[in-house]
Design an enzyme around this catalytic site. Structure first.
Site, PDB file in Angstrom:
ATOM      1  N   LYS A 189      -0.339 104.089  93.890  1.00  0.00           N
ATOM      2  CA  LYS A 189      -0.725 103.217  94.753  1.00  0.00           C
ATOM      3  C   LYS A 189       0.317 103.070  95.933  1.00  0.00           C
ATOM      4  O   LYS A 189       1.302 102.654  95.787  1.00  0.00           O
ATOM      5  CB  LYS A 189      -1.117 101.865  94.193  1.00  0.00           C
ATOM      6  N   GLU A 396      19.273  90.875 100.715  1.00  0.00           N
ATOM      7  CA  GLU A 396      18.836  92.177 101.198  1.00  0.00           C
ATOM      8  C   GLU A 396      17.802  91.542 102.556  1.00  0.00           C
ATOM      9  O   GLU A 396      16.883  91.320 102.353  1.00  0.00           O
ATOM     10  CB  GLU A 396      17.966  92.966 100.213  1.00  0.00           C
TER      11      GLU A 396
END
Length: 505
Positions: A189, A396
């Protein structure tokens, strides 16, 4: 001022449509719904993918299970699998321009950069093909005259592979060829934002000779497609690259059936710089590490930890070089920083910058979106006067934002470097061997670069400590990650009776 490269009209404005691959056949899926991808650089629809559902995921897993349990792929010789992987590598190389265009337009990545990624992916496929023929177990003939031990390495089974939007073709190439080399079957996927190149890869693998059902590819959201791929009892292993938050959810889903899990997650990677370093080389590496792939990179060098005696001068030099970075049209071969993946992500990045400024940080450069009239772009940004506790210095951000911190001693530098949740990579810059080795051994990171940044090779393992993930990709053990070990403990001759010595009654 940032050097701007204004987007030109698309050379091919046609919308490309893709089906999903299940059981060796291209299909519209259970419901026939469509996901449209709008180019982040040009603000127009460029791709349409068939939207997978939980029922489609079930069909794909069933096809992979059948191909593994009863198909030929796990039973081929390693040489046969290797030849098919080598042919796939040749076909990837032949279609490199097509693959690069798809990644550039769907992800907003600079075309010159993507061409380098495709070339790197070809090398990985060839490396995996070589490892297929080197996969082996062990034997033990030292256990006594009556015993022979053989340890087999067998393909683990059906592997779910879930990849992110920031390096669409490169990251699937860090997983899929190694799983195939081991003899596994797969359900893949890609991100629903950047699925085109992975779907083209499906066509390439069919042409290369991969049997039906060995590689199944479907597009869809995490809740609809990703969840059954990570929890289904017929899946034996999950290999996921993405955010740490989704990685935790993936691990929780896999825990329902105790699957093997490999996770490559986030990073907040430091570059530690001492006064005796080659500062010219570092300045270039700092700009590259911060703005490569628009900072949308788990390996981004988004955190500079500079010795106080040189920090002010270095920040000024980095800012001057950053002004020369070309930002804009990803299809222009001179562009170095392309578009931001979605408007929502751009808002998240600018939010980090605004919060830092409110908390006392100095915006030394950039800090704002760039308005080309179409698409979404962010100016290269440098934040100074930070404290290690600020979110922008710990989280992040995943954008072209560089956070600058300072230190005075090695101990302080190591403490700052390790005081985040991540541990993917780090760098140390010094001409002193003792300093480099000390930092290299004490940094809690899966990769430590010494006097360079973001170099790599197919032979070198990649992965992180802490919340940067579990396991390693690439390297000579990469194929082994997709295997189980089985012990054959074989008895030779008469067996000594436990209940009564032989010959007595």
């Amino acid at each position: 001022m940032t050097v701007l490269v204004r987007p030109s009209p698309l050379p091919d404005p046609k919308v490309r449509s893709f089906d999903m691959l299940i059981g060796g056949k291209w299909t519209a899926g259970q419901e026939g719904r469509v996901i449209e991808r709008t180019a982040p650089s040009h603000g127009m629809v460029v791709s349409r993918y068939r939207a997978g559902t939980a029922a489609d995921a079930e069909r794909a897993i069933s096809a992979a299970r059948e191909a593994f349990d009863n198909g030929q792929w796990p039973r081929m010789t390693a040489a046969e699998r290797s030849r098919i992987l080598l042919k796939a590598a040749d076909l990837i190389s032949a279609r490199a321009d097509e693959l690069a265009y798809l990644d550039a337009i769907e992800a907003g990545k600079p075309i010159t950069q993507v061409k380098g990624e495709i070339a790197g992916a070809v090398d990985i496929w060839r490396y995996a093909a070589a490892l297929a023929r080197d996969l082996h177990g062990e034997s033990y003939n030292t256990l006594g005259d009556g015993t022979l031990g053989v340890v087999l390495r067998e393909a683990i089974g059906v592997v779910s592979i879930i990849t992110p939007w920031n390096f669409p073709f490169l990251i699937v190439s860090q997983k899929l060829p190694f799983a195939l080399a081991a003899g596994c079957t797969t359900v893949v996927k890609p991100s629903e934002l950047t699925s085109g190149s992975t779907l083209v890869l499906g066509d390439i693998l069919i042409e290369a000779g991969v049997p039906a059902g060995v590689v199944n590819i479907l597009v869809g959201t995490g809740p609809e497609v990703g969840a059954p791929m990570t929890s289904h009892p017929d899946v034996d292993m999950v290999s996921f690259t993405g955010s740490t938050g989704v990685g935790r959810l993936t691990m929780a889903n896999a825990a329902q059936t105790l699957k093997k899990v490999s996770l490559e997650l986030g990073g907040k990677n430091p570059q530690i710089v001492f006064p005796d370093a080659d500062l010219d080389a570092f300045v270039d590496a700092a700009v590259f590490g911060a703005y490569f792939n628009a900072g949308e990179c788990c390996n981004a060098g988004s955190r500079l930890i500079l010795h106080k005696s040189i920090a002010s001068d270095l920040v000024a030099r980095i800012a001057e070089l950053s002004k020369q970075v070309k930002v804009g049209d990803p299809l222009d071969p001179t562009t170095q920083v392309g578009a931001i993946i979605t408007p929502q992500h751009l808002e998240k990045v600018t939010g980090y910058v605004a919060d830092a400024a409110k908390s006392g940080a100095t915006i030394t450069l950039g800090g704002q979106p760039l308005d080309f009239g179409i698409g979404q772009y962010m100016a290269p940004t440098i934040l100074s006067d930070l404290s290690p506790e600020m979110p922008v210095a710990r989280d992040e951000v995943f954008g072209p934002v560089l956070s600058v911190l300072t230190f005075e001693t090695i101990e302080e530098a190591v403490r700052i470097a390790n005081a985040v949740d991540y541990g993917l990579s780090a760098a140390v810059w010094s001409r002193d061997f003792d300093t480099c080795i000390t930092i290299g051994r004490r940094a809690r990171a899966g990769t430590v670069w010494v006097n360079t940044f973001m170099d790599g090779a197919s032979e070198l393992p990649f992965g992180g400590y802490n919340q940067s993930g579990l396991g390693r990709e690439l390297g000579r053990h990469a194929v082994e990650d997709y295997t189980e070990t089985k012990t054959l403990n074989m008895h030779i001759g008469d067996r000594t009776a436990w209940w009564m010595p032989r010959g007595q009654s």
